[in-house]
Scaffold this motif. Structure first.
Motif, short mmCIF file in Angstrom:
data_model
loop_
_atom_site.label_atom_id
_atom_site.label_comp_id
_atom_site.label_asym_id
_atom_site.label_seq_id
_atom_site.Cartn_x
_atom_site.Cartn_y
_atom_site.Cartn_z
N PRO A 108 0.84 -1.22 0.00
CA PRO A 108 0.00 0.00 0.00
C PRO A 108 0.86 1.26 0.00
CG PRO A 108 -0.70 -1.55 1.69
CD PRO A 108 0.62 -2.04 1.20
N GLY A 109 0.39 2.26 -0.68
CA GLY A 109 1.07 3.55 -0.69
C GLY A 109 0.58 4.43 0.44
N PRO A 110 1.08 5.64 0.53
CA PRO A 110 0.71 6.54 1.64
C PRO A 110 -0.74 7.00 1.63
CG PRO A 110 2.09 7.66 0.01
CD PRO A 110 2.12 6.21 -0.35
N ILE A 111 -1.47 6.69 0.55
CA ILE A 111 -2.87 7.09 0.54
C ILE A 111 -3.72 6.25 1.50
CG2 ILE A 111 -3.76 5.57 -1.29
CD1 ILE A 111 -5.16 8.15 -2.38
N PHE A 112 -3.15 5.13 1.96
CA PHE A 112 -3.90 4.25 2.87
C PHE A 112 -3.78 4.75 4.31
CE2 PHE A 112 -3.63 1.76 -0.91
CZ PHE A 112 -4.80 1.02 -0.92
N ARG A 113 -4.16 5.97 4.53
CA ARG A 113 -4.23 6.58 5.86
C ARG A 113 -5.58 7.30 5.97
NH1 ARG A 113 -0.43 3.87 5.83
NH2 ARG A 113 1.67 4.24 6.69
N GLN A 114 -5.97 7.61 7.20
CA GLN A 114 -7.28 8.26 7.38
C GLN A 114 -7.27 9.71 6.94
OE1 GLN A 114 -7.40 7.12 11.50
NE2 GLN A 114 -9.15 5.75 11.15
N LEU A 115 -6.12 10.37 7.08
CA LEU A 115 -6.01 11.74 6.59
C LEU A 115 -4.74 11.84 5.75
CD1 LEU A 115 -6.79 15.02 8.49
CD2 LEU A 115 -4.95 14.90 6.84
N VAL A 116 -4.89 12.23 4.51
CA VAL A 116 -3.76 12.33 3.58
C VAL A 116 -3.52 13.80 3.28
CG1 VAL A 116 -2.87 11.73 1.31
CG2 VAL A 116 -4.29 10.09 2.57
N LEU A 117 -2.31 14.25 3.58
CA LEU A 117 -1.92 15.61 3.24
C LEU A 117 -1.21 15.58 1.89
CD1 LEU A 117 -1.21 18.58 3.56
CD2 LEU A 117 0.63 17.93 5.13
N ALA A 118 -1.87 16.10 0.87
CA ALA A 118 -1.27 16.22 -0.46
C ALA A 118 -0.64 17.60 -0.55
CB ALA A 118 -2.34 16.02 -1.53
N ASP A 119 0.62 17.67 -0.18
CA ASP A 119 1.28 18.96 -0.04
C ASP A 119 1.74 19.51 -1.39
OD1 ASP A 119 2.03 21.05 1.52
OD2 ASP A 119 3.91 20.17 2.21
N GLU A 120 1.39 20.75 -1.66
CA GLU A 120 1.72 21.41 -2.93
C GLU A 120 1.26 20.55 -4.11
OE1 GLU A 120 5.97 22.32 -2.27
OE2 GLU A 120 5.31 24.39 -2.04
N HIS A 148 -9.10 -1.88 -3.63
CA HIS A 148 -8.64 -1.85 -2.24
C HIS A 148 -9.39 -0.74 -1.50
CE1 HIS A 148 -5.17 -4.38 -3.37
NE2 HIS A 148 -5.14 -3.64 -4.48
N PRO A 149 -10.19 -1.07 -0.50
CA PRO A 149 -10.89 -0.01 0.26
C PRO A 149 -9.91 0.78 1.12
CG PRO A 149 -11.28 -2.14 1.28
CD PRO A 149 -10.52 -2.43 0.00
N LEU A 150 -10.21 2.05 1.27
CA LEU A 150 -9.38 2.91 2.11
C LEU A 150 -9.97 2.94 3.52
CD1 LEU A 150 -8.85 5.79 -0.48
CD2 LEU A 150 -7.14 4.14 0.32
N PRO A 151 -9.16 3.28 4.51
CA PRO A 151 -9.68 3.32 5.90
C PRO A 151 -10.75 4.38 6.06
CG PRO A 151 -7.47 4.29 5.77
CD PRO A 151 -7.74 3.66 4.44
N ARG A 152 -11.66 4.19 7.01
CA ARG A 152 -12.71 5.16 7.34
C ARG A 152 -12.48 5.68 8.75
NH1 ARG A 152 -16.41 5.90 3.07
NH2 ARG A 152 -15.73 4.43 1.48
N PRO A 153 -12.65 6.95 8.95
CA PRO A 153 -12.94 7.98 7.96
C PRO A 153 -11.73 8.25 7.07
CG PRO A 153 -12.48 8.99 10.08
CD PRO A 153 -12.51 7.52 10.31
N PHE A 154 -12.02 8.74 5.87
CA PHE A 154 -10.94 9.04 4.93
C PHE A 154 -11.12 10.48 4.43
CE2 PHE A 154 -9.45 9.36 0.51
CZ PHE A 154 -8.09 9.14 0.72
#
Length: 327
Positions: A108-120, A148-154
Motif C-alpha cells: 500500500p502507498g501513503p494514501i492508505f491513511r485516514q487523513l492524507v496531506l497532499a502537499d503542494e 482496495h478499500p481505504l480506511p474510514r474515515p478518509f
C-alpha cells in the motif's frame, strides 16, 4: 466527498455534535492562531465528509492546520510531497514481485491513511494529480483489477500554491470538483504574529503539540449526524436556484455541477450543527456558499491566480444577493 459511515450511529443530539465541533475548533485554534473563521470552516468541511483544498502562499500555516486536524481527531496521517517527478505508484502503492515464491504482493502507498496531506498538489503534473480521483470520490483504490478499500474515515487535505507561482500546474476541473471547500488562510494579523514571536514557537511543529480531543469513531458519528440533518424542499430549491444562477451568469463560462449542488447541501447540513439545529436554513447555505462553489467556476475573464479566486468570490456574493431566499 466520502459517503457517510452507514454503520456508525449518529451522535446523541445536535447539541452533542455542536459541543464536539467546538472542542475540535478550539483545539485547532491553539495551533493556528487568529484564524477562527477559517478553522470553523475547515472543521465543517471535515465533519461533512468532504475533502479540503487550502490555497495560499507558503508559510501561513496550511500544513500546521492539517497536522492539527489529524492530532485532534487521532487520525492516522500521511504526507505526500507532490513534485514534478512524483508517479501515481508513489501515492497508491504497487505490486511487488517476490522471486523466492514467484508471486506478487500489494504494497500500500501513503494514501492508505485516514487523513492524507497532499502537499503542494499543483506541483505535480495532471497525470499524477488524477491518481487521487477514485480515492476522493469513492474511498477506494483500483490497481491491476483489484479494488482496495481505504480506511474510514478518509479525508484528503491538499495544499496548493497560487497558480501564478513558477513550477505549478493548474488542477484539472474534475479534481477541483472533488474538493468540498477551498479555503485561504492569509497572513495573520500583526498582533498575532507578534504573539507568535513572544511564544517563540516553531510554526512548523505547532500542529504536533496539539493534544487529541476526539477519535476516528467520533468523527464517523459526527458525519452520520450531518447526513441525518433535515433539509426541506424550500431550502433545496434555494440551493438549486443558486447553482443555476452560476450557470447562466454572463461572466461565468461553466457554473456549478450537480456534484457541487450536493456538496453545498452537505456543507450546509454540517454548518447547521454549529447552532445545534437539526435542520438547514438559507443562512447555513450562504455561510458556506463561497468556499463550496468559488473554486468550481470557470470564468470568462483572462485573470489568473489570486485574481481569479477573488473574482469568483465576488460573483458568488453578487449571485447570493440577487437570488431570493425562502422565508
Amino acid at each position: 466527498m466520502n459517503s457517510p459511515a452507514r454503520a456508525t450511529p449518529a451522535l446523541s443530539s445536535p447539541a452533542a455534535a455542536r459541543s464536539a465541533l467546538e472542542q475540535v475548533a478550539a483545539n485547532l485554534s491553539l495551533a493556528v492562531r487568529g484564524k477562527e473563521k477559517e478553522v470553523r470552516l475547515a472543521v465543517t468541511c471535515v465533519a461533512a465528509g468532504g475533502h479540503l483544498l487550502l490555497e495560499d502562499v507558503p508559510g501561513v500555516g496550511k500544513t500546521t492546520l492539517v497536522e492539527a486536524i489529524a492530532r485532534s481527531f487521532s487520525l492516522s496521517l500521511s504526507r505526500v510531497q507532490f513534485t514534478a517527478d512524483l508517479m501515481p505508484a508513489d501515492i497508491l502503492g504497487a505490486q511487488i514481485f517476490h522471486a523466492a515464491t514467484a508471486s506478487f504482493s500489494f504494497r500500500p502507498g501513503p494514501i492508505f491513511r485516514q487523513l492524507v496531506l497532499a502537499d503542494e498538489l499543483n506541483r505535480a503534473p495532471p497525470r499524477t494529480q488524477s491518481a487521487l480521483l477514485e480515492a476522493m470520490a469513492q474511498g477506494q483504490v483500483s490497481l491491476d483489477g483489484v479494488t482496495h478499500p481505504l480506511p474510514r474515515p478518509f479525508t484528503v487535505v491538499a495544499t496548493q500554491n497560487p497558480v501564478d507561482f513558477s513550477g505549478t500546474y493548474p488542477l484539472p476541473d474534475s479534481q477541483l470538483d472533488r474538493f468540498l471547500m477551498r479555503l485561504s488562510l492569509g497572513h495573520p494579523a500583526p498582533e498575532v504574529e507578534a504573539r507568535l514571536l513572544v511564544l517563540a514557537r516553531d510554526a512548523a511543529t505547532a500542529g504536533a503539540v496539539v493534544e487529541p480531543v476526539s477519535s476516528p469513531e467520533a468523527l464517523n458519528g459526527l458525519r452520520a449526524q450531518v447526513a441525518a440533518q433535515r433539509l426541506d424542499d424550500t431550502v433545496a430549491d434555494y440551493v438549486v436556484r443558486l447553482a443555476h444562477a452560476t450557470r447562466s451568469h454572463g461572466d461565468i463560462e461553466r457554473g456549478a455541477s450537480t456534484r457541487a449542488v450536493l456538496a453545498l447541501g452537505m456543507a450546509a447540513r454540517a454548518h447547521a450543527l454549529w447552532e445545534a439545529r437539526d435542520f438547514v436554513t438559507p443562512g447555513d447555505v450562504r455561510a458556506v456558499l463561497g468556499p463550496c462553489l468559488a473554486h468550481r467556476l470557470l470564468l470568462r475573464s483572462a485573470n489568473q491566480g489570486t485574481y481569479t479566486r477573488d473574482e469568483a468570490l465576488h460573483l458568488i456574493e453578487e449571485i447570493a444577493r440577487k437570488v431570493p431566499a425562502p422565508r
